[in-house]
Scaffold this motif. Structure first.
Motif, PDB file in Angstrom:
ATOM      1  N   ALA A  81       0.817  -1.208   0.000  1.00  0.00           N
ATOM      2  CA  ALA A  81       0.000   0.000   0.000  1.00  0.00           C
ATOM      3  C   ALA A  81       0.854   1.261   0.000  1.00  0.00           C
ATOM      4  O   ALA A  81       0.466   2.283  -0.554  1.00  0.00           O
ATOM      5  CB  ALA A  81      -0.910   0.000   1.225  1.00  0.00           C
ATOM      6  N   ARG A  82       2.053   1.199   0.623  1.00  0.00           N
ATOM      7  CA  ARG A  82       2.919   2.372   0.673  1.00  0.00           C
ATOM      8  C   ARG A  82       3.857   2.473  -0.525  1.00  0.00           C
ATOM      9  O   ARG A  82       4.682   3.370  -0.591  1.00  0.00           O
ATOM     10  CB  ARG A  82       3.774   2.326   1.953  1.00  0.00           C
ATOM     11  CG  ARG A  82       2.984   2.492   3.234  1.00  0.00           C
ATOM     12  CD  ARG A  82       3.924   2.418   4.435  1.00  0.00           C
ATOM     13  NE  ARG A  82       3.205   2.477   5.684  1.00  0.00           N
ATOM     14  CZ  ARG A  82       2.933   3.602   6.342  1.00  0.00           C
ATOM     15  NH1 ARG A  82       3.325   4.750   5.841  1.00  0.00           N
ATOM     16  NH2 ARG A  82       2.280   3.567   7.472  1.00  0.00           N
ATOM     17  N   GLN A 106       3.239   9.573   5.681  1.00  0.00           N
ATOM     18  CA  GLN A 106       3.479   8.242   6.226  1.00  0.00           C
ATOM     19  C   GLN A 106       3.489   8.221   7.751  1.00  0.00           C
ATOM     20  O   GLN A 106       3.405   7.161   8.361  1.00  0.00           O
ATOM     21  CB  GLN A 106       4.819   7.708   5.717  1.00  0.00           C
ATOM     22  CG  GLN A 106       4.818   7.401   4.228  1.00  0.00           C
ATOM     23  CD  GLN A 106       6.176   6.952   3.741  1.00  0.00           C
ATOM     24  OE1 GLN A 106       7.194   7.443   4.195  1.00  0.00           O
ATOM     25  NE2 GLN A 106       6.198   6.024   2.807  1.00  0.00           N
ATOM     26  N   ALA A 107       3.561   9.404   8.360  1.00  0.00           N
ATOM     27  CA  ALA A 107       3.781   9.445   9.807  1.00  0.00           C
ATOM     28  C   ALA A 107       2.507   9.534  10.621  1.00  0.00           C
ATOM     29  O   ALA A 107       2.563   9.488  11.843  1.00  0.00           O
ATOM     30  CB  ALA A 107       4.678  10.652  10.148  1.00  0.00           C
ATOM     31  N   GLN A 108       1.339   9.680   9.996  1.00  0.00           N
ATOM     32  CA  GLN A 108       0.123   9.948  10.737  1.00  0.00           C
ATOM     33  C   GLN A 108      -0.871   8.805  10.618  1.00  0.00           C
ATOM     34  O   GLN A 108      -0.953   8.145   9.593  1.00  0.00           O
ATOM     35  CB  GLN A 108      -0.525  11.243  10.236  1.00  0.00           C
ATOM     36  CG  GLN A 108       0.389  12.453  10.355  1.00  0.00           C
ATOM     37  CD  GLN A 108      -0.285  13.709   9.877  1.00  0.00           C
ATOM     38  OE1 GLN A 108      -1.496  13.861   9.946  1.00  0.00           O
ATOM     39  NE2 GLN A 108       0.499  14.634   9.348  1.00  0.00           N
ATOM     40  N   LEU A 160      -5.720  -4.909  11.810  1.00  0.00           N
ATOM     41  CA  LEU A 160      -5.052  -4.982  10.515  1.00  0.00           C
ATOM     42  C   LEU A 160      -5.842  -4.315   9.398  1.00  0.00           C
ATOM     43  O   LEU A 160      -5.292  -3.544   8.615  1.00  0.00           O
ATOM     44  CB  LEU A 160      -4.795  -6.448  10.153  1.00  0.00           C
ATOM     45  CG  LEU A 160      -3.991  -7.280  11.150  1.00  0.00           C
ATOM     46  CD1 LEU A 160      -3.789  -8.680  10.598  1.00  0.00           C
ATOM     47  CD2 LEU A 160      -2.662  -6.635  11.451  1.00  0.00           C
ATOM     48  N   ALA A 161      -7.134  -4.611   9.313  1.00  0.00           N
ATOM     49  CA  ALA A 161      -7.908  -4.191   8.143  1.00  0.00           C
ATOM     50  C   ALA A 161      -8.034  -2.686   8.038  1.00  0.00           C
ATOM     51  O   ALA A 161      -7.864  -2.109   6.956  1.00  0.00           O
ATOM     52  CB  ALA A 161      -9.293  -4.837   8.190  1.00  0.00           C
ATOM     53  N   ALA A 162      -8.335  -2.002   9.163  1.00  0.00           N
ATOM     54  CA  ALA A 162      -8.565  -0.557   9.096  1.00  0.00           C
ATOM     55  C   ALA A 162      -7.334   0.204   8.595  1.00  0.00           C
ATOM     56  O   ALA A 162      -7.433   0.982   7.634  1.00  0.00           O
ATOM     57  CB  ALA A 162      -9.014  -0.036  10.457  1.00  0.00           C
ATOM     58  N   PRO A 163      -6.157   0.023   9.209  1.00  0.00           N
ATOM     59  CA  PRO A 163      -4.997   0.775   8.696  1.00  0.00           C
ATOM     60  C   PRO A 163      -4.612   0.401   7.271  1.00  0.00           C
ATOM     61  O   PRO A 163      -4.158   1.253   6.509  1.00  0.00           O
ATOM     62  CB  PRO A 163      -3.873   0.434   9.685  1.00  0.00           C
ATOM     63  CG  PRO A 163      -4.325  -0.794  10.383  1.00  0.00           C
ATOM     64  CD  PRO A 163      -5.802  -0.742  10.423  1.00  0.00           C
ATOM     65  N   ILE A 164      -4.794  -0.872   6.902  1.00  0.00           N
ATOM     66  CA  ILE A 164      -4.446  -1.269   5.534  1.00  0.00           C
ATOM     67  C   ILE A 164      -5.325  -0.545   4.532  1.00  0.00           C
ATOM     68  O   ILE A 164      -4.854  -0.049   3.499  1.00  0.00           O
ATOM     69  CB  ILE A 164      -4.569  -2.798   5.379  1.00  0.00           C
ATOM     70  CG1 ILE A 164      -3.417  -3.491   6.116  1.00  0.00           C
ATOM     71  CG2 ILE A 164      -4.558  -3.204   3.907  1.00  0.00           C
ATOM     72  CD1 ILE A 164      -3.536  -4.990   6.172  1.00  0.00           C
ATOM     73  N   ALA A 165      -6.639  -0.461   4.796  1.00  0.00           N
ATOM     74  CA  ALA A 165      -7.554   0.233   3.883  1.00  0.00           C
ATOM     75  C   ALA A 165      -7.210   1.709   3.773  1.00  0.00           C
ATOM     76  O   ALA A 165      -7.217   2.290   2.681  1.00  0.00           O
ATOM     77  CB  ALA A 165      -8.992   0.042   4.344  1.00  0.00           C
ATOM     78  N   ILE A 166      -6.905   2.336   4.912  1.00  0.00           N
ATOM     79  CA  ILE A 166      -6.583   3.771   4.898  1.00  0.00           C
ATOM     80  C   ILE A 166      -5.282   4.022   4.141  1.00  0.00           C
ATOM     81  O   ILE A 166      -5.185   4.915   3.288  1.00  0.00           O
ATOM     82  CB  ILE A 166      -6.481   4.306   6.340  1.00  0.00           C
ATOM     83  CG1 ILE A 166      -7.836   4.179   7.065  1.00  0.00           C
ATOM     84  CG2 ILE A 166      -6.016   5.753   6.334  1.00  0.00           C
ATOM     85  CD1 ILE A 166      -8.963   4.945   6.438  1.00  0.00           C
ATOM     86  N   ILE A 167      -4.250   3.227   4.432  1.00  0.00           N
ATOM     87  CA  ILE A 167      -2.970   3.409   3.743  1.00  0.00           C
ATOM     88  C   ILE A 167      -3.114   3.118   2.252  1.00  0.00           C
ATOM     89  O   ILE A 167      -2.488   3.767   1.411  1.00  0.00           O
ATOM     90  CB  ILE A 167      -1.888   2.507   4.367  1.00  0.00           C
ATOM     91  CG1 ILE A 167      -1.614   2.951   5.802  1.00  0.00           C
ATOM     92  CG2 ILE A 167      -0.596   2.567   3.568  1.00  0.00           C
ATOM     93  CD1 ILE A 167      -0.710   2.012   6.573  1.00  0.00           C
ATOM     94  N   SER A 168      -3.964   2.165   1.912  1.00  0.00           N
ATOM     95  CA  SER A 168      -4.208   1.863   0.501  1.00  0.00           C
ATOM     96  C   SER A 168      -4.815   3.063  -0.209  1.00  0.00           C
ATOM     97  O   SER A 168      -4.488   3.349  -1.361  1.00  0.00           O
ATOM     98  CB  SER A 168      -5.130   0.651   0.378  1.00  0.00           C
ATOM     99  OG  SER A 168      -4.533  -0.506   0.922  1.00  0.00           O
ATOM    100  N   LYS A 225      -1.595  13.762   3.400  1.00  0.00           N
ATOM    101  CA  LYS A 225      -0.666  13.692   4.530  1.00  0.00           C
ATOM    102  C   LYS A 225      -1.260  12.883   5.681  1.00  0.00           C
ATOM    103  O   LYS A 225      -1.620  13.417   6.728  1.00  0.00           O
ATOM    104  CB  LYS A 225      -0.301  15.098   5.006  1.00  0.00           C
ATOM    105  CG  LYS A 225       0.435  15.939   3.974  1.00  0.00           C
ATOM    106  CD  LYS A 225       0.791  17.272   4.588  1.00  0.00           C
ATOM    107  CE  LYS A 225       1.428  18.206   3.595  1.00  0.00           C
ATOM    108  NZ  LYS A 225       1.730  19.520   4.201  1.00  0.00           N
ATOM    109  N   GLY A 226      -1.349  11.591   5.473  1.00  0.00           N
ATOM    110  CA  GLY A 226      -1.759  10.711   6.548  1.00  0.00           C
ATOM    111  C   GLY A 226      -3.231  10.350   6.526  1.00  0.00           C
ATOM    112  O   GLY A 226      -4.053  10.955   5.833  1.00  0.00           O
TER     113      GLY A 226
END
Length: 766
Positions: free
Chosen positions: A106-107, A218-220, A270-278, A291-292
């Motif tokens: 995702a990143r 990436q920091a937020q 796992l799922a929530a941050p992965i979806a947001i970063i995606s 920015k985050g």
């Protein structure tokens, strides 16, 4: 240590898998005691990993739901279910590996920006190019950029270049840039070696700013991710109560362990941050840096959009719109422009750049200027081809009488809100250059796209005067216009709108920075460089295409929905499994395997955020893009001819009425303009129909093509029927047709620029 940080999830997963399989093999061979010992070792490995994560969370002063996994592992050993413990360990290992891999994927787009930052530059010296660290480049250095190399710092081209700007803009088609144009660091030279003059240091360059923005992104964490963490923690006492109740009511500790096994809230973790970063990754791929996760969520919630005008709805740079020449006819418009541009080559003024660009667009041959003297704020003078040329404000031409035609041009500029540059040749007023900040062709399309993306109110906030702001607001289609605004006024308006609904503020100047920082989401346009506004904003557009904002809002809302769905599905299935386990129908081993499947399902749903969703940006085949750019170049080349229609009509004001300029204009209209309109009908209309959905989308433009040809035919017949000098009524008819044709051409050009040429990014740059 670095190797362990990079490989610990893989190592943990491989070790857990091998131990579990070894134990299973021993069980199949009938050595149950050895199998149980191997599974117990696997469980101890899981306990060690869980303990390490709990200690790390404690050092960060954070609560952790890994306590449930730790209790489940301990419980399986206590009740003599080492196989369940081994499966839980594999679940933890696979979850950690999936999270690491998913976040890495995702990143990827964000990390790729930082990884390709230029590190070296080649300074052009008398002895040849010398490679130096990019940090040693100073302003004014002459640099060489070879074919395929990255432009190391922002600079000004010393010759023409073909550049791949996809790293910053997302557009795959290389673009041609002329000598004198500014280029940004981070783009790739797609042609032959070029030379440029550095205009910034590496630290202040565009690409360095983009990398800083990426690091902020990436920091937020998103509020939703933090909310998920809190929900997961609230899940801990519920799980312990249910497990305790199952044990107390039945006296069977195995049921309690089974509840703990299926209760680990991995879907939330796992799922929530992965979806947001995606979502952040997906936006970065289209040239939008968010920015985050917090900014992404607020972007998804935005309902009111506040827009600055200059540089946001308009191009932000002046462009030549017309050349008014004196009634004496000593110089034609092109020759006047050529002399003015030749002199302005020596000036760094923003209007000088626009004049030189216009002359090069018309393919005029510029001459070197001599004895150049520039008076800042007033004008410039020098000698070009033996003529003394003076440019500047009317006050800058002191001592030169201003004739009536020049006063008329000045009044016309005031009505059109144009800038004026007065030109004197050999101390005689010769013409006036009119410039304006043109509306971005895609601005109306962007506002319509934003409304379909969920924006309910659009407000134009500008420091420009009211009549100009109202005109732009009407064309673009905003709900409210606030003109004559200072930075403090913009800040107050943002705070007022924020009281009623979540706000998004879009701007590009330093004066917009306070309002961008105060808005729910600040969006900065940084296609021409990272400024204070970009540093203050939450979202930064690195593409010079503001329609990308609508796509970013759609992406943000889609990814937030996917995060909610993945969490709801995962937690719902886990809750059902806990109740089944408490009822005694799900043993620990089966529960562990079921929880593994739930985790995989939740993460798979979250990863769908990487799949492209609905977008307003139209993607065209490369062949269509090439055709559009060619036709747009021709479109620009006939613009002066369109303005000449009004000039010829204006000149028919006093007798004797000479028809020679009218006949010459008609010849040009037939040979150049009609040929261009027919080419557009044959090539442009099919592209527009394919891109925007059917022939109905092109019917209005096709009708205008027919009307233009009809009006030119009428004018031609009228002029051909006249013998000798025309009378007043004849001239009235000619002027009426000319002004009508001019109005139709101006409207038609605006419709084409908005409707079809705005589909590619290159025409948006004047």
């Amino acid at each position: 240590m670095r190797w362990w940080k990079q490989r610990r999830e893989q190592t943990f997963f491989v070790a857990a898998t091998l131990l579990l399989l070894t134990g299973s093999g021993l069980a199949v061979l009938g050595t149950q005691q050895a199998a149980n010992a191997t599974w117990a070792a696997t469980t101890f490995l899981g306990l060690a990993y869980s303990t390490a994560t709990l200690i790390a969370a404690a050092r960060r002063h954070e609560a952790s739901v890994d306590v449930i996994a730790w209790l489940a592992l301990f419980g399986t050993l206590w009740v003599g279910e080492p196989l369940a413990g081994a499966v839980i360990t594999l679940m933890l290992a696979s979850g950690a590996l999936l999270e690491a891999r998913a976040q890495a994927r995702a990143r990827r787009e964000l990390s790729a920006l930082a990884e390709r930052a230029p590190r070296n530059a080649r300074r052009d010296t008398a002895a040849g190019p010398i490679e130096i660290p990019v940090g040693e480049v100073i302003i004014g250095d002459r640099l060489v950029v070879g074919s395929g190399e990255i432009v190391p710092v922002d600079g000004r081209l010393l010759g023409p270049a073909v550049l791949d700007e996809s790293a910053l803009t997302g557009e795959p088609i290389p673009v041609e840039r002329r000598a004198g144009e500014d280029v940004r660091s981070g783009i790739v030279n797609a042609g032959q070696a070029v030379r440029l003059t550095a205009t910034t240091t590496a630290e202040a360059s565009t690409y360095a700013g983009v990398v800083r923005l990426v690091e902020q992104a990436q920091a937020q964490n998103a509020p939703f991710v933090r909310l998920a963490d809190r929900v997961a923690l609230a899940f801990v006492p519920v799980t312990l109560l249910l497990a305790g109740a199952a044990w107390a009511l039945t006296g069977d500790p195995v049921r309690a362990v089974a509840v703990l096994v299926v209760a680990t809230p991995c879907p939330l973790l796992l799922a929530a941050p992965i979806a947001i970063i995606s979502g952040i990754s997906r936006a970065a791929r289209t040239g939008v840096i968010i920015k985050g996760g917090s900014a992404l969520e607020r972007l998804a919630a935005g309902r009111v959009l506040l827009l600055d005008k200059t540089g946001t709805l308009t191009a932000g740079r002046p462009a030549l719109t017309d050349v008014v020449i004196s009634g004496s006819g000593d110089l034609c418009a092109d020759e006047l422009l050529r002399l003015a541009a030749s002199l302005d080559q020596s000036s760094a003024h923003v209007l000088a750049a626009a004049i030189v660009t216009a002359a090069r667009d018309r393919r005029l041959r510029l001459s070197p200027a001599e004895q150049v003297v520039e008076h800042h704020g007033q004008g410039i003078q020098g000698v070009v081809d033996g003529h003394r040329v003076r440019l500047g404000k009317a006050t800058g031409l002191a001592g030169i009488p201003m004739p009536a035609w020049m006063r008329h041009a000045r009044r016309r500029a005031a009505l059109d809100n144009s800038l004026t540059v007065f030109v004197a040749i050999d101390d005689v007023p010769a013409g006036v250059l009119l410039l304006e900040d043109p509306l971005r062709p895609q601005a109306p399309r962007m506002v319509r796209a934003l409304r379909t993306a969920g924006i309910t109110r659009v407000v134009l906030v500008t420091g420009d005067r009211a009549d100009t702001a109202d005109a732009v607001g009407r064309v673009v289609g905003v709900d409210t216009v606030h003109a004559d605004c200072s930075p403090a006024d913009k800040l107050a308006l943002v705070r007022e709108e924020q009281l009623h609904a979540p706000t998004i503020m879009v701007g590009d100047g330093i004066n917009d920075a306070p309002a961008l920082a105060a808005a729910g989401v600040g969006v900065a346009l940084a296609a021409r460089g990272v400024t204070a506004s970009a540093e203050a904003a939450d979202v930064v557009l690195t593409v010079d295409r503001i329609t990308a904002l609508a796509d970013a809002i759609l992406t943000a809302r889609r990814c937030r929905t996917i995060a909610l769905v993945s969490v709801a599905v995962g937690m719902g299935l886990s809750s059902v499994a806990m109740l089944v386990a408490a009822a005694g129908h799900l043993p620990p081993v089966a529960g562990a395997m079921l929880q593994e499947g739930i985790d995989v399902a939740a993460i798979a749903i979250a990863l769908t955020a990487l799949i492209p969703g609905r977008a307003h940006t139209v993607r065209l085949p490369s062949g269509d893009v090439t055709t559009l750019l060619r036709l747009y170049t021709e479109h620009q080349q006939v613009r002066p001819l369109v303005e000449q229609v009004r000039t010829v009509a204006d000149d028919l004001d006093l007798p004797p009425y000479a028809l020679r300029p009218v006949r010459e204009l008609l010849e040009q209209l037939r040979e150049r303009l009609l040929a261009h309109e027919r080419a557009e009908e044959a090539e442009l209309m099919p592209i527009m129909a394919r891109a925007l959905g059917g022939a109905e989308t092109t019917s209005a433009l096709s009708r205008t093509h027919a009307e233009i040809e009809h009006q030119i035919g009428r004018l031609h017949r009228l002029v051909d029927d006249l013998a000798g000098l025309p009378d007043v009524e004849d001239v009235t008819d000619i002027r009426r047709l000319l002004y009508g044709l001019y109005a139709v051409l101006r409207l038609h050009n605006a419709q084409e620029e908005e409707g079809v040429f705005s589909l590619v990014s290159q025409p948006s740059t004047p």
